[in-house]
Design an enzyme around this catalytic site. Structure first.
Site: not given
Length: 505
Positions: A39, A246, A251
């Site tokens: 954008r 997270d 991970h």
């Protein structure tokens, strides 16, 4: 290749440097074009210039994580000449018509034959919207025209894939209304590291280790992902996410699956992903009683003073978001039943370390009963992922001299000692695999849902409880409760993140 979020940090610091490396090593396809969509106002020229400036910042910058001696002008030009830019709001339909026009132009000028890879380097709340718009514009269709000429269309989705079990299921269902599973590439950049991929080769190509890779010989496994950085400029993201969401379902679990999986019948994507899925299917949900969370206060990291999490930009002054997680898990199958897997990850730790450590059961010490030796140290096999990449084996030997005494020694293998070091950001292999249609290193829908199932009880429990934060100093190895987590299982402690007399493994 179409990158949605072309002006973002991920594109500048990781995606385009990875494409530059592919160009430099000759792995970028001859018929290739790169379309940036964002954008932000801009042109192809301004976008290229901005990306080049970022690449130049890596020259001689040892702290950048991707240091290069110089820019290969030919490799950069080969990539830059194939770049174009589309400006627009990703939630509106008209921008996708512009993307279609750019793809048609790429097919005409670069001979891409209609093949396209869409990379969603955008905020997670836009994943479903972008996939919906791609489908509505017909950009995910793989057959066109009266002759049904086939081409491929693939979509790469970054983490976090959902923020809990329910949202992960909803997102899977939503994108599968537009895409088939073989078009979806859920990416985890940890799996792009050569040392992570080499775990399978280490286990399955050597007759020495696999026979002892089980509950009969292994006492427990520790997986550590320690970071020296804080949340930096990611306060808004971290306030909505926290360390568990997270790091753990993606991970840390990616590392766990490589260690715990059964031997596949081959290295094909279906076989490897089946074996990884079996690991999580056999893992009971985590118990909140065996999970610890922490948040860093002010302290000193790498000899530099750092502020508390609650003083970071865009973080609430009384935030209860965790920056550290430790937990104990088990896998209820024939190979691993009864073997604890201890996981921990945290920010503002003493050193940056990512490692998988397997502690073997101790030998009986009765043979040494008439010597000064009262106990034996455990044997460790350590797979180091970062910052140094390698494998070490710790075992006991007799010290020289007439007195019977033992010393713990290591055999160390370091990748840099054997193989040339090449600049790498960890995305090169993953991008290349998407181009050739290899899903081996990407996460399947059922695995995503299983990993969220495992951590969901902890998320629910923590949401209902107010923690006593902050509870560890920046530069320390985490809250004291994490030490107690291991002591509950007997005489067991974490391996040190830094050398410390108080924390010997």
């Amino acid at each position: 290749m179409v990158i949605f979020g072309a002006s973002g940090d991920l594109t500048k610091r990781l995606m385009v440097p990875a494409l530059y490396n592919l160009s430099r090593t000759g792995l970028l396809p001859q018929h290739f074009a790169l379309i940036g969509v964002d954008r932000a106002q801009g042109t192809a020229e301004s976008w290229r210039a901005h990306l080049l400036d970022m690449l130049k910042s890596f020259v001689g910058n040892a702290d950048a994580g991707f240091e290069i001696d110089r820019i290969d002008e030919e490799a950069w030009t080969r990539l830059a000449d194939r770049m174009s830019y589309v400006q627009g709001d990703l939630t509106t339909a008209d921008v996708y018509q512009k993307v279609r026009a750019s793809l048609d132009e790429a097919e005409s000028s670069q001979g891409t034959q209609g093949n396209a890879m869409f990379y969603l380097a955008v905020a997670s709340q836009l994943f479903g919207t972008v996939v919906d718009r791609l489908g509505e514009a017909g950009l995910t269709d793989e057959e066109v025209g009266e002759g049904k000429r086939s081409h491929w269309r693939r979509v790469v989705i970054e983490k976090p894939f959902g923020h809990d079990l329910e949202s992960a299921r909803e997102l899977n269902a939503r994108i599968l209304r537009t895409l088939t599973e073989d078009q979806i590439y859920r990416i985890d950049h940890f799996l792009g590291k050569d040392t992570v991929q080499s775990i399978m080769a280490f286990r399955f190509a050597n007759g020495l280790f696999e026979p002892i890779w089980n509950r009969d010989r292994i006492d427990h496994v520790q997986i550590t992902v320690a970071e020296t950085v804080g949340v930096e400029r990611r306060g808004k993201f971290y306030e909505q996410t926290g360390a568990l969401r997270d790091m753990v379902p993606n991970h840390v679990f990616a590392l766990l699956s490589m260690v715990a999986m059964e031997p596949p019948t081959g290295f094909g994507a279906a076989s490897v992903r089946d074996k990884k899925a079996e690991v999580f299917a056999a893992m009971p949900a985590a118990s909140p009683e065996w999970a610890v969370r922490g948040q860093y206060r002010a302290g000193t990291v790498l000899s530099k003073p750092v502020r508390a999490y609650r003083d970071e930009p865009d973080v609430a002054p009384g935030s209860n978001v965790e920056t550290y997680v430790a937990m104990r898990l088990e896998i209820d199958n024939w190979r691993w039943a009864g073997v604890p897997f201890y996981l921990r990850t945290g920010k503002h730790m003493p050193q940056r370390i990512t490692e998988i450590a397997l502690r073997f059961k101790q030998a009986p010490s009765a043979v040494f009963q008439d010597t000064p030796i009262t106990s034996l140290r455990p044997n460790w096999l350590v797979l180091s992922i970062a910052p140094e990449e390698g494998i070490s084996l710790q075992f006991e030997v007799k010290c020289p001299g007439p007195v019977v005494d033992l010393a713990a020694v290591k055999m160390d293998f370091r990748y840099n000692d054997w193989f040339p070091k090449e600049p790498n950001v960890g995305y090169e292999t993953l991008i290349y695999d998407v181009m050739i249609g290899d899903q081996t290193l990407f996460v399947r829908a059922d695995t995503v849902e299983q990993t969220w199932r495992i951590v969901q009880p902890v998320l629910d429990a923590w949401a209902a409880q107010k923690p006593d934060f902050p509870n560890y100093d920046s530069g320390d190895e985490g809250p004291k409760a994490a030490d107690e987590l291991l002591r509950r299982d007997g005489n067991c402690v974490w391996r040190p993140v830094k050398s410390s007399p108080a924390r010997k493994a």
